[in-house]
Design a protein around this motif. Sequence first.
Motif, PDB file in Angstrom:
ATOM      1  N   ASN A  63       2.007  14.150   4.236  1.00  0.00           N
ATOM      2  CA  ASN A  63       2.573  12.812   4.484  1.00  0.00           C
ATOM      3  C   ASN A  63       1.481  11.745   4.394  1.00  0.00           C
ATOM      4  N   SER A  64       0.280  12.056   4.942  1.00  0.00           N
ATOM      5  CA  SER A  64      -0.835  11.114   4.826  1.00  0.00           C
ATOM      6  C   SER A  64      -1.232  10.925   3.376  1.00  0.00           C
ATOM      7  N   LEU A  65      -1.158  11.989   2.601  1.00  0.00           N
ATOM      8  CA  LEU A  65      -1.516  11.889   1.183  1.00  0.00           C
ATOM      9  C   LEU A  65      -0.556  10.963   0.445  1.00  0.00           C
ATOM     10  N   ASN A  66       0.725  11.060   0.769  1.00  0.00           N
ATOM     11  CA  ASN A  66       1.709  10.168   0.133  1.00  0.00           C
ATOM     12  C   ASN A  66       1.419   8.711   0.495  1.00  0.00           C
ATOM     13  N   ARG A  67       1.025   8.468   1.746  1.00  0.00           N
ATOM     14  CA  ARG A  67       0.686   7.096   2.124  1.00  0.00           C
ATOM     15  C   ARG A  67      -0.598   6.646   1.439  1.00  0.00           C
ATOM     16  N   ALA A  68      -1.541   7.584   1.246  1.00  0.00           N
ATOM     17  CA  ALA A  68      -2.812   7.228   0.615  1.00  0.00           C
ATOM     18  C   ALA A  68      -2.621   6.799  -0.832  1.00  0.00           C
ATOM     19  N   ARG A  69      -1.620   7.364  -1.508  1.00  0.00           N
ATOM     20  CA  ARG A  69      -1.406   7.023  -2.921  1.00  0.00           C
ATOM     21  C   ARG A  69      -1.005   5.561  -3.106  1.00  0.00           C
ATOM     22  N   ILE A  70      -0.454   4.981  -2.074  1.00  0.00           N
ATOM     23  CA  ILE A  70      -0.027   3.575  -2.194  1.00  0.00           C
ATOM     24  C   ILE A  70      -0.950   2.650  -1.403  1.00  0.00           C
ATOM     25  N   ALA A  71      -1.944   3.210  -0.725  1.00  0.00           N
ATOM     26  CA  ALA A  71      -2.886   2.384   0.043  1.00  0.00           C
ATOM     27  C   ALA A  71      -3.992   1.871  -0.875  1.00  0.00           C
ATOM     28  N   PRO A  72      -4.501   0.682  -0.631  1.00  0.00           N
ATOM     29  CA  PRO A  72      -5.556   0.130  -1.500  1.00  0.00           C
ATOM     30  C   PRO A  72      -6.810   1.007  -1.530  1.00  0.00           C
ATOM     31  N   GLU A  73      -7.206   1.556  -0.378  1.00  0.00           N
ATOM     32  CA  GLU A  73      -8.435   2.360  -0.331  1.00  0.00           C
ATOM     33  C   GLU A  73      -8.187   3.814  -0.713  1.00  0.00           C
ATOM     34  N   ARG A  74      -6.920   4.174  -0.974  1.00  0.00           N
ATOM     35  CA  ARG A  74      -6.545   5.535  -1.398  1.00  0.00           C
ATOM     36  C   ARG A  74      -6.915   6.579  -0.337  1.00  0.00           C
ATOM     37  N   VAL A  75      -6.934   6.222   0.930  1.00  0.00           N
ATOM     38  CA  VAL A  75      -7.225   7.129   2.050  1.00  0.00           C
ATOM     39  C   VAL A  75      -6.251   6.828   3.168  1.00  0.00           C
ATOM     40  N   ALA A  82      -7.610  18.029   5.442  1.00  0.00           N
ATOM     41  CA  ALA A  82      -7.597  16.965   4.429  1.00  0.00           C
ATOM     42  C   ALA A  82      -7.065  17.525   3.120  1.00  0.00           C
ATOM     43  N   LEU A  83      -6.194  16.792   2.490  1.00  0.00           N
ATOM     44  CA  LEU A  83      -5.679  17.120   1.160  1.00  0.00           C
ATOM     45  C   LEU A  83      -6.228  16.098   0.175  1.00  0.00           C
ATOM     46  N   VAL A  84      -6.842  16.595  -0.887  1.00  0.00           N
ATOM     47  CA  VAL A  84      -7.400  15.735  -1.925  1.00  0.00           C
ATOM     48  C   VAL A  84      -6.575  15.936  -3.187  1.00  0.00           C
ATOM     49  N   ALA A  85      -5.848  14.902  -3.588  1.00  0.00           N
ATOM     50  CA  ALA A  85      -5.030  14.970  -4.807  1.00  0.00           C
ATOM     51  C   ALA A  85      -5.795  14.308  -5.949  1.00  0.00           C
ATOM     52  N   VAL A  86      -6.171  15.118  -6.938  1.00  0.00           N
ATOM     53  CA  VAL A  86      -6.873  14.582  -8.117  1.00  0.00           C
ATOM     54  C   VAL A  86      -5.820  14.382  -9.199  1.00  0.00           C
ATOM     55  N   VAL A 123      -7.204   7.804  -9.856  1.00  0.00           N
ATOM     56  CA  VAL A 123      -7.968   9.032 -10.065  1.00  0.00           C
ATOM     57  C   VAL A 123      -7.661  10.064  -9.000  1.00  0.00           C
ATOM     58  N   SER A 124      -7.766   9.668  -7.722  1.00  0.00           N
ATOM     59  CA  SER A 124      -7.570  10.632  -6.632  1.00  0.00           C
ATOM     60  C   SER A 124      -7.116   9.906  -5.382  1.00  0.00           C
ATOM     61  N   ALA A 125      -6.652  10.678  -4.411  1.00  0.00           N
ATOM     62  CA  ALA A 125      -6.259  10.150  -3.109  1.00  0.00           C
ATOM     63  C   ALA A 125      -6.526  11.226  -2.066  1.00  0.00           C
ATOM     64  N   VAL A 126      -6.781  10.770  -0.827  1.00  0.00           N
ATOM     65  CA  VAL A 126      -7.123  11.698   0.250  1.00  0.00           C
ATOM     66  C   VAL A 126      -6.231  11.438   1.446  1.00  0.00           C
ATOM     67  N   GLY A 127      -5.493  12.458   1.868  1.00  0.00           N
ATOM     68  CA  GLY A 127      -4.675  12.393   3.078  1.00  0.00           C
ATOM     69  C   GLY A 127      -5.213  13.337   4.130  1.00  0.00           C
ATOM     70  N   LEU A 139     -13.926   9.875   9.362  1.00  0.00           N
ATOM     71  CA  LEU A 139     -13.014  10.537   8.422  1.00  0.00           C
ATOM     72  C   LEU A 139     -12.617   9.595   7.287  1.00  0.00           C
ATOM     73  N   ARG A 140     -12.337   8.361   7.617  1.00  0.00           N
ATOM     74  CA  ARG A 140     -11.982   7.416   6.552  1.00  0.00           C
ATOM     75  C   ARG A 140     -13.160   7.191   5.599  1.00  0.00           C
ATOM     76  N   ALA A 141     -14.367   7.130   6.165  1.00  0.00           N
ATOM     77  CA  ALA A 141     -15.552   6.993   5.311  1.00  0.00           C
ATOM     78  C   ALA A 141     -15.725   8.225   4.439  1.00  0.00           C
ATOM     79  N   LEU A 142     -15.428   9.404   5.029  1.00  0.00           N
ATOM     80  CA  LEU A 142     -15.514  10.643   4.253  1.00  0.00           C
ATOM     81  C   LEU A 142     -14.499  10.643   3.124  1.00  0.00           C
ATOM     82  N   GLY A 143     -13.252  10.146   3.405  1.00  0.00           N
ATOM     83  CA  GLY A 143     -12.241  10.082   2.350  1.00  0.00           C
ATOM     84  C   GLY A 143     -12.671   9.168   1.215  1.00  0.00           C
TER      85      GLY A 143
END
Length: 635
Positions: free
Chosen positions: A377-389, A268-272, A354-358, A330-334
């Motif tokens: 790649n998942s992190l890039n998708r998370a940045r544009i996803a509503p739930e940020r995961v 998992a990558l966490v981008a703050v 604030v942050s995103a999790v891929g 995993l999604r709940a953890l993100g």
Amino acid sequence: MTLYKQILITILLLFAVLFVAAYSVQFSATRQYLAEQQYTNVVNTVTSLGLALTPYLETSDRVGAESVINAIFDGGFYREIRLDLLAADTRIVRENTAIPRQVPAWFMELELFDEVSHEAVLTSGWLQLGKLYVEGHPGPAYYKLWQGMSRLASWFVGCFLVTWLLLVLALRYLLKPLHQIQEQALEIELHHFGKTIPLPATRELRDVVVAINHMAGLLEEQFREQAQEAERLRQRAFLDETSGLGNRAYFVSQAASWRSEEMPGCVALVAVDILDKIHQEEGYAARDQMVRAVADNLQHICRRYDEFALARISATEYALLLPETEPDRLRALGSEINQSVSDLVVDPVEGLEVSAVGMALISRGDDIASLLTAADNSLNRARIAPERVALSVGQDGHGQIGRQVWKGMLERALTEHAFVLSAQAVLHFDGRRYHRELYIGLAEGSHRYGAGQFMPAVEQFRLGERLDLLVIELALARLAADPELTLAVNLTRQSCASESFFDKLATLLASREGLKPRLALDIPEIVFVQASEHLGQRLAALKLDWGIDHFGRHFDMLGKLSALRPHYVKIDHAYTSQVMADDYDDAFLAAVCRAAHNIGAVTIATRVESPEQLERLSRLHIDAYQGFISPVEAL
């Protein structure tokens, strides 16, 4: 023989010699006195009896003479009184051959007293009236000698025992400092340096104690400095100073170790992203404070797992390696991670990113680069996803077996004892076997699952204690069947944290004392990072060899080695695999080995895969190795 015993025996022997000498002198003096007393008594009796008999002999009164003899004979201790009447040519004889009952027969047979007798001729003027013979009986002398010397011997024996007891107490008190010096010397030999000896009152021993305490203190300080130096070397290579977490190199090495064991899980990558905004608006200090706060929150979340790796790999990104494979969890953890980071923001602005999790599930054959790429790649998708995961699922279905399915399989295997056992030898570099590490597998139909695949489910459903007790029971059965076998069993974190587990294990081992020297326990390093302070005491109470597995995955463990005192440490594959790199610096690995040797522990390299790697490891201070170069054998 100890000095205490030598002194005690010497003094007791001297006391015994003194007793024998004094007893001999007293015995001889008493015997001589009684012999002289008996002779004097016989002579006096002849004289007095002769005077008493003369009037009766002058009148030829035989009856009167017999009365006098009977009176004397009955009132004394005589063996024989004989009177020869010369005028009548007759004889009056009285004899007593009885032996005193209070004297043992063997004592009488020693013939300590000679025959004592005296003879005299009774006359009236020039006329000889008779001849009187008196022989003393030795019985009274033997009785008095036996009684007196028995009493004296009893007193001497009593005094000897009392002296013995007092001497034991006195020597223990006087030699206690010497015993403490001996114990301290043994502790130093075992590389235990923390104990100091109280200064004794004895002047000669006081100087020795001061010197030993000083030497032990220097050795302890030297060990502490070596451990600190090793930690500094490791932190310089693997620590991110701002967050206190590992850096990118640390994460890559831990991920390589994880993948070598084919453990399921995810990266998992966490981008703050808000860190850049905080830096621009509030400066470095505020940003660094936020970096540390995020790191603390992530550590708190990760500690719920048995094994994990956590690092800060860039200015705004954190990387996690977790043994979780279910997409929903995993999604709940993100979402939980995003919420924990958002809670750190003071006066949040609506819509602020604030942050995103891929996340990316680990698939067979994935290398570290491909895993990080998938997570990025998942992190890039998370940045544009509503739930940020966002989650990337692998292709080979590692995570297709649900936890409930795993639970059913494990429950069935625990009930039916259906685990498959194998072992891998841990060898010294000269070829001698140190022990064999026991591995367990789970066979379900035609499929064979390794422990790494089902251990996350074991931890989740709290089955670790049952599993460990069963595996140890199976290991003991193998040890009983093969006298040459020595096994090391891996324990789960759940068992190590359970007091009931150690109570049950002690009961299990109670009837198998003879097998305990051939059984060892591998304790995962994370247990000592999180476990209670009583774990070391519980392990010591079992009187089994035990070691730390995956040593080096967590920071600040070197400083704990002195207190833990393991019998061996299995160095994590993340360090032993790096020896093949051209730019490898062996300073940290050498420091780890020195720290282990300072406490008398054996160092074991793990996951050794080739003769070339083995040859390089042999140049270091490592004692033994295991890995693919030592194949796994079925038990």
